[in-house]
Design a protein around this motif. Structure first.
Motif, PDB file in Angstrom:
ATOM      1  N   GLY A  78      21.097  30.623  22.151  1.00  0.00           N
ATOM      2  CA  GLY A  78      20.925  31.491  23.299  1.00  0.00           C
ATOM      3  C   GLY A  78      22.006  32.551  23.433  1.00  0.00           C
ATOM      4  N   PHE A  79      21.697  33.562  24.267  1.00  0.00           N
ATOM      5  CA  PHE A  79      22.609  34.691  24.414  1.00  0.00           C
ATOM      6  C   PHE A  79      23.923  34.289  25.058  1.00  0.00           C
ATOM      7  N   ASP A  80      23.889  33.466  26.097  1.00  0.00           N
ATOM      8  CA  ASP A  80      25.114  33.104  26.810  1.00  0.00           C
ATOM      9  C   ASP A  80      26.110  32.407  25.886  1.00  0.00           C
ATOM     10  N   ARG A  81      25.609  31.513  25.043  1.00  0.00           N
ATOM     11  CA  ARG A  81      26.493  30.823  24.103  1.00  0.00           C
ATOM     12  C   ARG A  81      27.060  31.821  23.090  1.00  0.00           C
ATOM     13  N   PHE A  82      26.223  32.739  22.625  1.00  0.00           N
ATOM     14  CA  PHE A  82      26.695  33.748  21.685  1.00  0.00           C
ATOM     15  C   PHE A  82      27.793  34.595  22.313  1.00  0.00           C
ATOM     16  N   LEU A  83      27.593  34.999  23.568  1.00  0.00           N
ATOM     17  CA  LEU A  83      28.594  35.822  24.247  1.00  0.00           C
ATOM     18  C   LEU A  83      29.903  35.059  24.409  1.00  0.00           C
ATOM     19  N   ASP A  84      29.823  33.802  24.777  1.00  0.00           N
ATOM     20  CA  ASP A  84      31.037  32.996  24.911  1.00  0.00           C
ATOM     21  C   ASP A  84      31.793  32.918  23.580  1.00  0.00           C
ATOM     22  N   ASP A  85      31.063  32.724  22.501  1.00  0.00           N
ATOM     23  CA  ASP A  85      31.694  32.641  21.179  1.00  0.00           C
ATOM     24  C   ASP A  85      32.336  33.972  20.796  1.00  0.00           C
ATOM     25  N   LEU A  86      31.651  35.078  21.110  1.00  0.00           N
ATOM     26  CA  LEU A  86      32.193  36.400  20.793  1.00  0.00           C
ATOM     27  C   LEU A  86      33.488  36.646  21.565  1.00  0.00           C
ATOM     28  N   LYS A  87      33.505  36.316  22.841  1.00  0.00           N
ATOM     29  CA  LYS A  87      34.704  36.530  23.658  1.00  0.00           C
ATOM     30  C   LYS A  87      35.862  35.657  23.190  1.00  0.00           C
ATOM     31  N   ARG A  88      35.540  34.477  22.680  1.00  0.00           N
ATOM     32  CA  ARG A  88      36.595  33.612  22.170  1.00  0.00           C
ATOM     33  C   ARG A  88      37.129  34.131  20.833  1.00  0.00           C
ATOM     34  N   ARG A 146      39.605  55.664  17.651  1.00  0.00           N
ATOM     35  CA  ARG A 146      39.691  56.376  18.931  1.00  0.00           C
ATOM     36  C   ARG A 146      38.652  55.865  19.925  1.00  0.00           C
ATOM     37  N   ASP A 147      39.087  55.690  21.167  1.00  0.00           N
ATOM     38  CA  ASP A 147      38.205  55.276  22.267  1.00  0.00           C
ATOM     39  C   ASP A 147      37.828  56.522  23.060  1.00  0.00           C
ATOM     40  N   PHE A 148      36.529  56.836  23.092  1.00  0.00           N
ATOM     41  CA  PHE A 148      36.058  58.021  23.805  1.00  0.00           C
ATOM     42  C   PHE A 148      35.745  57.742  25.269  1.00  0.00           C
ATOM     43  N   GLY A 149      35.904  56.494  25.685  1.00  0.00           N
ATOM     44  CA  GLY A 149      35.614  56.090  27.049  1.00  0.00           C
ATOM     45  C   GLY A 149      34.629  54.944  27.075  1.00  0.00           C
ATOM     46  N   CYS A 150      34.825  54.010  28.014  1.00  0.00           N
ATOM     47  CA  CYS A 150      33.932  52.852  28.165  1.00  0.00           C
ATOM     48  C   CYS A 150      33.886  51.993  26.902  1.00  0.00           C
ATOM     49  N   GLY A 151      34.948  52.058  26.088  1.00  0.00           N
ATOM     50  CA  GLY A 151      34.996  51.252  24.876  1.00  0.00           C
ATOM     51  C   GLY A 151      34.164  51.785  23.738  1.00  0.00           C
ATOM     52  N   LEU A 152      33.660  53.020  23.853  1.00  0.00           N
ATOM     53  CA  LEU A 152      32.911  53.644  22.753  1.00  0.00           C
ATOM     54  C   LEU A 152      33.907  54.185  21.738  1.00  0.00           C
ATOM     55  N   GLY A 171      37.956  41.944  25.698  1.00  0.00           N
ATOM     56  CA  GLY A 171      37.822  41.844  27.143  1.00  0.00           C
ATOM     57  C   GLY A 171      36.373  41.556  27.512  1.00  0.00           C
ATOM     58  N   ASP A 172      36.167  41.055  28.719  1.00  0.00           N
ATOM     59  CA  ASP A 172      34.833  40.612  29.125  1.00  0.00           C
ATOM     60  C   ASP A 172      33.813  41.750  29.167  1.00  0.00           C
ATOM     61  N   ALA A 173      34.178  42.894  29.742  1.00  0.00           N
ATOM     62  CA  ALA A 173      33.212  43.981  29.945  1.00  0.00           C
ATOM     63  C   ALA A 173      32.741  44.560  28.611  1.00  0.00           C
ATOM     64  N   LEU A 174      33.662  44.828  27.706  1.00  0.00           N
ATOM     65  CA  LEU A 174      33.283  45.412  26.419  1.00  0.00           C
ATOM     66  C   LEU A 174      32.530  44.401  25.568  1.00  0.00           C
ATOM     67  N   ALA A 175      32.960  43.149  25.599  1.00  0.00           N
ATOM     68  CA  ALA A 175      32.247  42.118  24.833  1.00  0.00           C
ATOM     69  C   ALA A 175      30.805  42.019  25.292  1.00  0.00           C
ATOM     70  N   LEU A 176      30.580  42.067  26.606  1.00  0.00           N
ATOM     71  CA  LEU A 176      29.217  41.986  27.135  1.00  0.00           C
ATOM     72  C   LEU A 176      28.396  43.196  26.699  1.00  0.00           C
ATOM     73  N   ARG A 177      28.958  44.377  26.783  1.00  0.00           N
ATOM     74  CA  ARG A 177      28.203  45.577  26.398  1.00  0.00           C
ATOM     75  C   ARG A 177      27.824  45.531  24.921  1.00  0.00           C
ATOM     76  N   LEU A 178      28.766  45.189  24.066  1.00  0.00           N
ATOM     77  CA  LEU A 178      28.494  45.152  22.634  1.00  0.00           C
ATOM     78  C   LEU A 178      27.515  44.043  22.274  1.00  0.00           C
ATOM     79  N   ALA A 179      27.641  42.895  22.933  1.00  0.00           N
ATOM     80  CA  ALA A 179      26.724  41.787  22.654  1.00  0.00           C
ATOM     81  C   ALA A 179      25.312  42.140  23.069  1.00  0.00           C
ATOM     82  N   ARG A 180      25.174  42.783  24.219  1.00  0.00           N
ATOM     83  CA  ARG A 180      23.851  43.193  24.687  1.00  0.00           C
ATOM     84  C   ARG A 180      23.245  44.249  23.761  1.00  0.00           C
ATOM     85  N   ALA A 181      24.024  45.177  23.307  1.00  0.00           N
ATOM     86  CA  ALA A 181      23.501  46.273  22.493  1.00  0.00           C
ATOM     87  C   ALA A 181      23.142  45.823  21.088  1.00  0.00           C
TER      88      ALA A 181
END
Length: 488
Positions: A391-401, A437-443, A407-417
């Motif tokens: 499932g997605f939640d477990r994948f996100l937890d593993d990615l953040k670890r 280079r970071d252009f903003g919002c972790g892009l 960080g939580d916000a960028l990990a969530l955005r990248l995992a969702r995308a």
């Protein structure tokens, strides 16, 4: 090279057909005049749904097919598709309670549900779900459908098609095609010629234009263009649920949580008689959506709450209906296959939800004209990045670890995308600075490189509004810097 199938149009229908055909072992070429999902497919209400309102039009087969697809898609792309609870307030004088109960009962049982909850009646005056609504709304109903990142679903279809051997060409405009016996000879605007055994016209709003101007063949079917517009407003209510609001004209308007900080409101249905192309919301449509919304809300929304808007043309099959809101959302095919001549298949209508099934039907229509190939395979196939057995939640937890520096916000955005494909961006990355280079919002430069190399992004808008929705979050200066970087 001789292709088995040339597909014109890089929206959801064209990319779904390319994916299905390539997976069957066919040689596939897809050409898109602009960007993938640049037209109708990025201007939707972002829903995978059966279409509750279509029950009133007695389109039971369409609703059944869409509900069955809803479950398949949710399992195939859990990173970009997820369940969404809808709240339907009861409006006196419109659909009676018994009719709403019956409609939702049918909706619950037309197709098997594995992950989505059944509908329920709710006392809004005693529930947090009723908090944003005026006190007049005492009761309502809840039911579940799914949210989808529509543009990314199109791109994932194209990505999967490419990995199975298809050639995807963006910025490639078909100007002419002619039959030469059992083949089509197609010419692009840049002068390239393509030979193919069969041609699929999945050009969406341009479907009739391709038939008349490029293919120059007769057609027994016609497209009816309907403009649908949406507003993006500052967040109007808390919670992860959405509202489906009934209007006196019989239409419904959705209010949906959007990109964390916003509320998406839509859609309109306005007949459109102009040439296909870019369209924008009108003042009348803006007033309609705000009035529909404010009929239900305790705290009215104003034009000052509007952050953005978008509009698109729905290429619906013209079934002769007088009102745009009741034109069928089903699809129709026009197969032109003279004896001993190469076939063409033009597609009218369709929905994001049923694009996979449409692709199967299209290949069934064309199979007699194509070389021996495999059978249908997409029903159980996972989209790129969707291989998350726990499932997605477990994948996100593993990615953040594993990549705690995100960080939580960028990990969530990248995992969702990107789902599990995020590791193609993060390979050998041990700290944020490794991403460039970071252009903003972790892009970052690394993500931009991935989008250009793997997802056919060419411009700032491709990245800001279709591969992501970061255009809603990034400042004008940040967006300008991104465009300058890509232009350079």
């Amino acid at each position: 090279m001789l292709y088995d199938l040339l597909i014109v149009g890089g929206g959801i229908n064209g990319c779904a057909i390319a994916r299905d055909a390539a997976g069957r072992g066919l040689a596939v070429r897809l050409v898109e005049q602009g960007d993938l999902a640049q037209g109708t497919s990025s201007a939707s209400t972002k829903l995978i749904h059966g279409g509750l309102r279509y029950l009133e039009l007695y389109e039971f087969r369409l609703v059944h097919e869409a509900l069955a697809e809803r479950e398949l898609l949710l399992a195939a792309a859990p990173h970009i598709i997820w369940p969404l609870k809808f709240v339907l307030p009861y409006e006196k004088g419109l659909r009676p309670v018994w009719l709403l109960r019956l409609g939702l009962f049918i909706y619950d049982h037309l197709a098997r549900r594995r992950q989505l909850e059944a509908s329920h009646m709710v006392t809004l005056s005693q529930d947090a779900l009723g908090a944003p609504l005026r006190a007049a709304y005492h009761v309502g109903f809840t039911y579940a459908d799914c949210w989808v990142d529509d543009s990314r679903l199109v791109v994932l279809n194209a990505r999967d098609a490419a990995e199975r051997g298809a050639t995807i060409s963006v910025g490639a405009n078909l100007v002419h095609a002619a039959r030469q016996g059992d083949r089509w000879r197609a010419t692009l605007a840049d002068g390239e010629t393509i030979q193919t055994r069969a041609l699929v016209n999945a050009a969406g709003p341009w479907v009739s234009q391709v038939i008349e101007d490029a293919l120059r063949i007769p057609s027994r079917k016609h497209v009816r263009l309907v403009k649908g517009s949406h507003l993006v407003l500052r967040k109007l209510f808390e919670g992860a649920h959405a509202y489906i609001l009934q209007n006196p004209d019989g239409r419904i308007v959705f209010a949906i949580p959007y990109e964390r900080d916003f509320t998406l409101v839509g859609t309109t249905d306005v007949s459109y008689d102009g040439p296909p192309g870019a369209v924008a919301i009108s003042d009348a449509e803006t007033d309609y959506l705000l009035n529909s919304l404010n009929h239900f809300l305790r705290v009215p929304a104003t034009r000052g709450d509007i952050v953005s808007s978008y509009a698109g043309l729905r290429p619906l099959y013209d079934d002769g209906a007088l009102k745009a809101s009741v034109v069928t959302r089903d699809y129709a095919f026009d197969l032109d296959a003279p004896e001993d001549a190469a076939p063409s298949l033009s597609i009218f209508g369709g929905k994001i939800t049923t694009a996979r099934r449409l692709a199967e039907h299209a290949l069934s229509e064309l199979s007699p004209f194509l070389p021996a190939h495999g059978g249908a395979w997409t029903a159980d196939a996972i989209f790129p990045g969707g291989d998350m057995p726990e499932g997605f939640d477990r994948f996100l937890d593993d990615l953040k670890r594993d990549k705690s520096f995100l960080g939580d916000a960028l990990a969530l955005r990248l995992a969702r995308a990107y789902g599990t494909r995020v590791f193609e961006i993060l390979k050998e990355v041990r700290e944020l600075s490794d991403l460039g280079r970071d252009f903003g919002c972790g892009l970052t430069e690394a993500e931009i490189a991935y989008l250009r190399e793997k997802e056919w992004a060419r411009t700032g808008d491709d990245i800001l509004w279709r591969r992501s929705k970061l255009g809603l979050h990034m400042s004008d200066a940040q967006q300008r810097a991104l465009r300058e970087f890509i232009g350079a």
